[in-house]
Design a protein around this motif. Structure first.
Motif, mmCIF file in Angstrom:
data_model
loop_
_atom_site.group_PDB
_atom_site.id
_atom_site.type_symbol
_atom_site.label_atom_id
_atom_site.label_comp_id
_atom_site.label_asym_id
_atom_site.label_seq_id
_atom_site.Cartn_x
_atom_site.Cartn_y
_atom_site.Cartn_z
ATOM 1 N N LYS A 167 0.850 -1.192 0.000
ATOM 2 C CA LYS A 167 0.000 0.000 0.000
ATOM 3 C C LYS A 167 0.883 1.238 0.000
ATOM 4 C CE LYS A 167 -4.006 2.045 2.261
ATOM 5 N NZ LYS A 167 -5.025 1.851 3.289
ATOM 6 N N GLU A 168 0.553 2.171 -0.846
ATOM 7 C CA GLU A 168 1.291 3.422 -0.989
ATOM 8 C C GLU A 168 1.306 4.212 0.320
ATOM 9 O OE1 GLU A 168 1.109 7.055 -4.233
ATOM 10 O OE2 GLU A 168 -0.762 6.115 -3.601
ATOM 11 N N MET A 169 2.445 4.838 0.613
ATOM 12 C CA MET A 169 2.552 5.725 1.782
ATOM 13 C C MET A 169 1.694 6.966 1.545
ATOM 14 S SD MET A 169 6.642 6.135 2.384
ATOM 15 C CE MET A 169 7.721 4.731 2.418
ATOM 16 N N PRO A 170 1.218 7.599 2.617
ATOM 17 C CA PRO A 170 0.584 8.912 2.461
ATOM 18 C C PRO A 170 1.596 9.889 1.850
ATOM 19 C CG PRO A 170 0.223 8.059 4.673
ATOM 20 C CD PRO A 170 1.213 7.144 4.014
ATOM 21 N N ALA A 171 1.126 10.898 1.136
ATOM 22 C CA ALA A 171 1.995 11.829 0.407
ATOM 23 C C ALA A 171 3.039 12.488 1.300
ATOM 24 C CB ALA A 171 1.157 12.889 -0.298
ATOM 25 N N MET A 172 2.646 12.954 2.479
ATOM 26 C CA MET A 172 3.601 13.638 3.354
ATOM 27 C C MET A 172 4.696 12.683 3.818
ATOM 28 S SD MET A 172 1.146 16.270 5.435
ATOM 29 C CE MET A 172 2.477 16.905 6.425
ATOM 30 N N GLN A 173 4.335 11.453 4.152
ATOM 31 C CA GLN A 173 5.325 10.458 4.573
ATOM 32 C C GLN A 173 6.263 10.129 3.410
ATOM 33 O OE1 GLN A 173 3.655 6.735 5.919
ATOM 34 N NE2 GLN A 173 5.656 5.846 6.323
ATOM 35 N N ALA A 174 5.716 9.966 2.205
ATOM 36 C CA ALA A 174 6.539 9.656 1.030
ATOM 37 C C ALA A 174 7.520 10.790 0.735
ATOM 38 C CB ALA A 174 5.657 9.383 -0.185
ATOM 39 N N GLU A 175 7.061 12.026 0.865
ATOM 40 C CA GLU A 175 7.941 13.170 0.623
ATOM 41 C C GLU A 175 9.075 13.195 1.657
ATOM 42 O OE1 GLU A 175 7.677 17.976 0.166
ATOM 43 O OE2 GLU A 175 6.697 17.030 1.884
ATOM 44 N N GLN A 176 8.742 12.975 2.924
ATOM 45 C CA GLN A 176 9.766 12.967 3.963
ATOM 46 C C GLN A 176 10.747 11.817 3.754
ATOM 47 O OE1 GLN A 176 7.636 13.039 7.675
ATOM 48 N NE2 GLN A 176 6.817 15.082 7.281
ATOM 49 N N TRP A 177 10.244 10.653 3.329
ATOM 50 C CA TRP A 177 11.109 9.519 3.048
ATOM 51 C C TRP A 177 12.091 9.898 1.931
ATOM 52 C CZ3 TRP A 177 12.646 6.561 -0.980
ATOM 53 C CH2 TRP A 177 13.263 5.347 -0.692
ATOM 54 N N ALA A 178 11.569 10.499 0.869
ATOM 55 C CA ALA A 178 12.410 10.899 -0.265
ATOM 56 C C ALA A 178 13.456 11.936 0.152
ATOM 57 C CB ALA A 178 11.543 11.436 -1.400
ATOM 58 N N MET A 179 13.070 12.873 0.979
ATOM 59 C CA MET A 179 14.017 13.894 1.427
ATOM 60 C C MET A 179 15.119 13.281 2.295
ATOM 61 S SD MET A 179 13.271 16.625 -0.077
ATOM 62 C CE MET A 179 14.444 17.659 0.766
ATOM 63 N N ARG A 180 14.752 12.363 3.182
ATOM 64 C CA ARG A 180 15.768 11.697 4.011
ATOM 65 C C ARG A 180 16.719 10.876 3.135
ATOM 66 N NH1 ARG A 180 11.367 9.716 7.094
ATOM 67 N NH2 ARG A 180 12.206 7.658 6.730
ATOM 68 N N ALA A 181 16.178 10.212 2.110
ATOM 69 C CA ALA A 181 17.021 9.445 1.196
ATOM 70 C C ALA A 181 17.960 10.365 0.436
ATOM 71 C CB ALA A 181 16.148 8.642 0.229
ATOM 72 N N LEU A 182 17.436 11.475 -0.037
ATOM 73 C CA LEU A 182 18.257 12.433 -0.776
ATOM 74 C C LEU A 182 19.370 12.989 0.112
ATOM 75 C CD1 LEU A 182 18.615 13.859 -3.479
ATOM 76 C CD2 LEU A 182 17.053 15.623 -2.664
ATOM 77 N N MET A 183 19.049 13.305 1.359
ATOM 78 C CA MET A 183 20.058 13.824 2.284
ATOM 79 C C MET A 183 21.134 12.781 2.589
ATOM 80 S SD MET A 183 17.961 16.163 4.958
ATOM 81 C CE MET A 183 16.270 16.420 4.495
#
Length: 168
Positions: A24-40
């Motif tokens: 199941k897809e993450m909620p948008a805010m959680q997905a964005e935070q996940w992506a930002m942590r990965a990018l960092m």
């Protein structure tokens, strides 16, 4: 609109063959935070993130391939764990309506873990290789778009149509 969901049937030979997992897809805010942590984490590793910083999750995926050998595991482990939070298991193949949270003993092969993580990314990013789809059977759920064929019969599986990844 509901979050996207897919079923993944493990077809590779091994201890997990025949098992069905639900993603199941993450909620948008959680997905964005996940992506930002990965990018960092990638940026801290010394990889030149250049254009990927503004390229969204798809650019992040390509960057991840380059960064895989440079990122510290302690930065990546929480991200990997969070990916598996999207995965549940359908333990009863005779009744696929039964879904329960994933437990460590549900996955017995490393290849299954890799496949499920890849499917989590594909679900969130919205792309996949046609060749990748031949390795897993993706079912649809009522939360998919209305133009996607849906069957109430759990023995019927449909592959989701996704554009191929652009070549680098």
């Amino acid at each position: 609109m509901a979050r996207k969901e897919i079923d993944v049937s493990i077809t590779d030979e091994g201890r997990d063959q025949g098992k069905v997992f639900h993603i199941k897809e993450m909620p948008a805010m959680q997905a964005e935070q996940w992506a930002m942590r990965a990018l960092m984490a990638v940026a801290r590793s010394g990889v030149d993130i250049g254009q990927a910083a503004s390229g969204g999750m798809q650019a992040l995926a390509y960057l991840g391939i380059e960064a895989i050998t440079k990122v510290h595991f302690e930065d990546v482990k929480p991200l990997l764990d969070e990916m598996l939070d999207c995965v549940s298991v359908k333990p009863n193949l005779k009744n696929l309506a039964i879904v329960r949270p994933l437990m460590e003993e549900d996955i017995e092969e490393v290849q299954t873990l890799l496949q499920l993580r890849k499917e989590v990314l594909n679900l969130h990013l919205g792309f996949s290789n046609a060749a990748d789809q031949s390795k897993s059977t993706l079912g649809t759920s009522a939360s998919n778009s209305s133009n996607t064929p849906i069957s109430q019969d759990p023995s019927v599986r449909f592959s989701q149509s996704r554009p191929a990844k652009p070549q680098r």
